[in-house]
Design an enzyme around this catalytic site. Structure first.
Site, PDB file in Angstrom:
ATOM      1  NE  ARG A  13      -2.183 -11.274  -7.498  1.00 55.67           N
ATOM      2  CZ  ARG A  13      -1.412 -10.208  -7.643  1.00 55.67           C
ATOM      3  NH1 ARG A  13      -0.397  -9.997  -6.808  1.00 55.67           N
ATOM      4  NH2 ARG A  13      -1.653  -9.311  -8.584  1.00 55.67           N
ATOM      5  CG  ASP A  14      -2.531  -6.917  -5.508  1.00 56.92           C
ATOM      6  OD1 ASP A  14      -1.620  -7.062  -4.676  1.00 56.92           O
ATOM      7  OD2 ASP A  14      -2.633  -5.921  -6.229  1.00 56.92           O
ATOM      8  CG  HIS A 210      -2.996  -4.095 -10.909  1.00 61.30           C
ATOM      9  ND1 HIS A 210      -3.791  -5.100 -10.383  1.00 61.30           N
ATOM     10  CD2 HIS A 210      -2.257  -3.625  -9.884  1.00 61.30           C
ATOM     11  CE1 HIS A 210      -3.538  -5.216  -9.087  1.00 61.30           C
ATOM     12  NE2 HIS A 210      -2.603  -4.322  -8.756  1.00 61.30           N
ATOM     13  CG  HIS A 212      -1.706  -0.306  -6.176  1.00 60.80           C
ATOM     14  ND1 HIS A 212      -1.082  -0.902  -5.098  1.00 60.80           N
ATOM     15  CD2 HIS A 212      -1.927  -1.305  -7.058  1.00 60.80           C
ATOM     16  CE1 HIS A 212      -0.930  -2.204  -5.328  1.00 60.80           C
ATOM     17  NE2 HIS A 212      -1.427  -2.461  -6.521  1.00 60.80           N
ATOM     18  CB  CYS A 243       3.819  -4.694  -4.350  1.00 62.88           C
ATOM     19  SG  CYS A 243       5.304  -5.660  -4.689  1.00 62.88           S
ATOM     20  CG  ASN A 252      -5.000  -3.523  -5.321  1.00 66.76           C
ATOM     21  OD1 ASN A 252      -4.436  -3.612  -6.402  1.00 66.76           O
ATOM     22  ND2 ASN A 252      -4.602  -4.208  -4.264  1.00 66.76           N
TER      23      ASN A 252
END
Length: 308
Positions: A13-14, A210, A212, A243, A252
């Site tokens: 996803r990310d 979460h 980064h 993002c 990430n």
């Protein structure tokens, strides 16, 4: 401190949402399966957003259905609103996360919603989930995005983050998660924020984070979070991700580096490193030329290294 840490893989996803080249659905399934075989037990396979907004996520429902066939895997997905939550439930996701930007400017860019509108969305999702039999309800997490700072607003007041955490729980979230969307966080800030959220909503309502690695502090922040009692750390294979609405906030935490650090320290992740590297090769083959990051994949494991 827990001796077992859940590494939640968010690459599908990310990791992929910022990549223009569309990764084929068969290749995504092969990658997800390889991650599962490596020992990952929670994977965020996609997001239920309109395909014209993020074409990379157009196959999320199919990926949820596939991931559901992998025994013992917690299948997670991101949803921006009630419509997305309904689609996620229909597809069979075990866990859904809704991004709630602590920075209202970022919220307007990311999901085109004010804080008040997002609160209404969360309340609607919470009410919808309550209509389902308990066994069919996915776990709902309110992800406190830009909790550590915003590329557009700058500093985000910590009291504002605390207030929003409480609002999300009251609106129907099972828990909240802290998200360093912009890569601004430092270990002291991570420790302080976790303590404050735990004091406001309870330690059982914040178990994951979460992060980064935009400014090189991802692993340091992860360790600070673990020291404060968190047991779930998001990571993305190859360090992919970022993002689209937070300029410069790429990268990430690298799953491979996080797993090595945790296992070297004596934590149990349940992940086989050789199998994890096989999954990385599948990712590389599916996206030729796409940069993959990570220090351990570059340097290799230390001689005679043994996982905990």
């Amino acid at each position: 401190m827990s001796t077992s840490i859940l590494v939640s893989e968010v690459g599908p996803r990310d990791g992929l949402q910022s990549i223009e080249r569309i990764m084929g659905t068969p290749e995504k399934k092969a990658w997800i399966h390889a991650l599962f075989k490596a020992g990952l037990r929670e994977i965020e396979v996609g997001s239920f957003v309109p395909s014209h907004v993020l074409p990379q996520m157009a196959d999320t429902a199919e990926l949820v259905g596939f991931a559901r066939t992998l025994p013992g895997l917690a299948v997670a997905a991101l949803v921006p609103n009630l419509k997305g939550a309904q689609a996620a439930v229909k597809a069979g996701a075990h866990k859904i996360s809704i991004p709630f930007s602590c920075s209202e400017t970022h919220s307007l860019k990311n999901v085109r919603r004010t804080h008040e509108q997002m609160i209404q969305e969360v309340q609607a999702i919470g009410a919808f989930l309550k209509t389902l039999p308990e066994a069919e309800r996915p776990h709902l997490e309110g992800s406190l995005s830009t909790a550590f700072g915003c590329t557009m607003e700058g500093v985000v007041p910590e009291d504002k983050v605390m207030d929003l955490a409480q609002i999300l729980i009251e609106a129907g979230c099972d828990e909240v998660g802290l998200s360093d969307t912009t890569g601004y966080a430092n270990p002291a800030q991570v420790r302080r924020m976790i303590r404050k959220v735990h004091a406001r909503v309870g330690a059982d309502r914040l178990t994951g984070i979460h992060l980064h690695n935009t400014r090189g502090l991802g692993l340091a922040n992860a360790l600070a979070a673990i020291d404060e009692g968190l047991t779930t750390i998001d990571a993305s294979q190859g360090g992919l991700g970022g993002c689209p609405f937070a300029p410069g906030a790429s990268g990430n935490i690298v799953t491979e580096d996080l797993v090595f650090m945790l296992e070297a320290m004596g934590f149990s992740t349940g992940i086989d490193y050789d199998a994890l590297m096989h999954a990385r090769q599948l990712l590389s083959d599916a996206l030729p030329g796409e940069p993959l990051y990570g220090m351990v994949p570059l340097a290799g494991l230390p001689k005679n290294f043994k996982a905990s």
